[in-house]
Design a protein around this motif. Sequence first.
Motif, PDB file in Angstrom:
ATOM      1  N   LEU A 159      56.010  31.881  17.915  1.00 34.52           N
ATOM      2  CA  LEU A 159      55.965  30.527  17.362  1.00 34.52           C
ATOM      3  C   LEU A 159      54.589  29.955  17.672  1.00 34.52           C
ATOM      4  O   LEU A 159      54.183  29.890  18.831  1.00 34.52           O
ATOM      5  N   SER A 160      53.864  29.563  16.634  1.00 39.01           N
ATOM      6  CA  SER A 160      52.545  28.984  16.867  1.00 39.01           C
ATOM      7  C   SER A 160      52.386  27.669  16.112  1.00 39.01           C
ATOM      8  O   SER A 160      52.991  27.450  15.066  1.00 39.01           O
ATOM      9  N   LEU A 161      51.572  26.824  16.703  1.00 32.47           N
ATOM     10  CA  LEU A 161      51.249  25.506  16.172  1.00 32.47           C
ATOM     11  C   LEU A 161      49.729  25.434  16.184  1.00 32.47           C
ATOM     12  O   LEU A 161      49.114  25.438  17.249  1.00 32.47           O
ATOM     13  N   SER A 162      49.096  25.428  15.017  1.00 31.37           N
ATOM     14  CA  SER A 162      47.637  25.511  15.010  1.00 31.37           C
ATOM     15  C   SER A 162      47.030  24.818  13.789  1.00 31.37           C
ATOM     16  O   SER A 162      47.697  24.584  12.783  1.00 31.37           O
ATOM     17  N   LYS A 163      45.748  24.519  13.926  1.00 34.40           N
ATOM     18  CA  LYS A 163      44.966  23.993  12.814  1.00 34.40           C
ATOM     19  C   LYS A 163      43.511  24.409  13.016  1.00 34.40           C
ATOM     20  O   LYS A 163      43.103  24.752  14.146  1.00 34.40           O
ATOM     21  N   PRO A 164      42.697  24.398  11.966  1.00 32.32           N
ATOM     22  CA  PRO A 164      41.311  24.847  12.100  1.00 32.32           C
ATOM     23  C   PRO A 164      40.523  23.982  13.079  1.00 32.32           C
ATOM     24  O   PRO A 164      40.724  22.777  13.162  1.00 32.32           O
ATOM     25  N   ASP A 165      39.614  24.625  13.813  1.00 36.47           N
ATOM     26  CA  ASP A 165      38.745  23.891  14.732  1.00 36.47           C
ATOM     27  C   ASP A 165      37.287  24.323  14.582  1.00 36.47           C
ATOM     28  O   ASP A 165      36.492  24.130  15.494  1.00 36.47           O
ATOM     29  N   HIS A 166      36.981  24.937  13.446  1.00 34.48           N
ATOM     30  CA  HIS A 166      35.613  25.374  13.182  1.00 34.48           C
ATOM     31  C   HIS A 166      35.454  25.469  11.674  1.00 34.48           C
ATOM     32  O   HIS A 166      36.427  25.725  10.948  1.00 34.48           O
ATOM     33  N   ILE A 167      34.237  25.301  11.204  1.00 32.18           N
ATOM     34  CA  ILE A 167      34.009  25.340   9.750  1.00 32.18           C
ATOM     35  C   ILE A 167      34.435  26.677   9.147  1.00 32.18           C
ATOM     36  O   ILE A 167      34.949  26.730   8.019  1.00 32.18           O
ATOM     37  N   LEU A 168      34.276  27.781   9.899  1.00 31.33           N
ATOM     38  CA  LEU A 168      34.680  29.096   9.382  1.00 31.33           C
ATOM     39  C   LEU A 168      36.184  29.161   9.151  1.00 31.33           C
ATOM     40  O   LEU A 168      36.645  29.677   8.128  1.00 31.33           O
ATOM     41  N   SER A 169      36.958  28.631  10.102  1.00 30.48           N
ATOM     42  CA  SER A 169      38.417  28.680   9.952  1.00 30.48           C
ATOM     43  C   SER A 169      38.894  27.691   8.896  1.00 30.48           C
ATOM     44  O   SER A 169      39.924  27.915   8.250  1.00 30.48           O
ATOM     45  N   ARG A 170      38.157  26.597   8.701  1.00 25.74           N
ATOM     46  CA  ARG A 170      38.536  25.658   7.651  1.00 25.74           C
ATOM     47  C   ARG A 170      38.350  26.293   6.277  1.00 25.74           C
ATOM     48  O   ARG A 170      39.187  26.159   5.391  1.00 25.74           O
ATOM     49  N   ILE A 171      37.239  26.980   6.103  1.00 22.33           N
ATOM     50  CA  ILE A 171      36.947  27.620   4.819  1.00 22.33           C
ATOM     51  C   ILE A 171      37.932  28.748   4.532  1.00 22.33           C
ATOM     52  O   ILE A 171      38.407  28.912   3.408  1.00 22.33           O
ATOM     53  N   TYR A 173      40.996  29.266   5.896  1.00 19.63           N
ATOM     54  CA  TYR A 173      42.311  29.030   6.485  1.00 19.63           C
ATOM     55  C   TYR A 173      43.458  29.741   5.760  1.00 19.63           C
ATOM     56  O   TYR A 173      44.380  30.226   6.420  1.00 19.63           O
ATOM     57  N   PRO A 174      43.452  29.839   4.439  1.00 19.55           N
ATOM     58  CA  PRO A 174      44.526  30.628   3.802  1.00 19.55           C
ATOM     59  C   PRO A 174      44.567  32.074   4.302  1.00 19.55           C
ATOM     60  O   PRO A 174      45.644  32.633   4.510  1.00 19.55           O
ATOM     61  N   LEU A 175      43.394  32.650   4.544  1.00 22.21           N
ATOM     62  CA  LEU A 175      43.326  34.013   5.086  1.00 22.21           C
ATOM     63  C   LEU A 175      43.831  34.037   6.529  1.00 22.21           C
ATOM     64  O   LEU A 175      44.535  34.969   6.938  1.00 22.21           O
ATOM     65  N   VAL A 176      43.493  32.997   7.284  1.00 19.62           N
ATOM     66  CA  VAL A 176      43.968  32.888   8.667  1.00 19.62           C
ATOM     67  C   VAL A 176      45.493  32.867   8.703  1.00 19.62           C
ATOM     68  O   VAL A 176      46.128  33.560   9.509  1.00 19.62           O
TER      69      VAL A 176
END
Length: 200
Positions: A159-171, A173-176
């Motif tokens: 179970l994970s709760l997460s959101k982007p914290d860097h421009i790379l993960s924001r761009i 994020y669907p892949l993440v």
Amino acid sequence: MVFLSWNRPTPQQQQSCIAKSGEFNYDSQYRGATSKHISELQGLAAAQGFHLNHARVLLGSGTHVFDKAKTALQSWSHFGLDWAFVDPKTPVEKGVKFCVCTKQLIPWLTMPLQVVYVDHTPRASFGFGSGTLGGHLLAGEERFSIELDEKNQVWYEILSLSKPDHILSRIAYPLVQMNQKHFAQQSAKAIVKHDNLSCP
């Protein structure tokens, strides 16, 4: 700050990452949030922009399966993948800092975390949650657990709760999010393979 390397990160590189990581990169009011049931987190996730990732996989039945799966979790066998690993000598203890190393296309990413809590009920459940530190591409928390239920079935749960914290993960994020789901299934298979369990 992003910790990248072209080759599989060495223990020295992982220690350097931990030394530079600093504190948790998500708000203290969410520390330990993943110890709750997923139903309690759905409203929080929607309100605060977190993404919930949840997977529950049946490993087998009986206390012998539970004991083996618990040992696998304690030795980080769920990260025994070609493209992701944690140093298996890392103690699963509250306050311990460690790195998750993952291969993304060509470079390796080294991402720092800290064990937030450990829950253990003998012959019933074992689990722990880890939170992201500065330098991690995401902000949030993830729980890994093994449970022996009232039907004598053994479950592996993420179970994970997460959101982007860097421009790379924001761009990306669907892949993440796709990688998170892929990891859930692959990590369950890694536990089964490591301990020769009989996953249905």
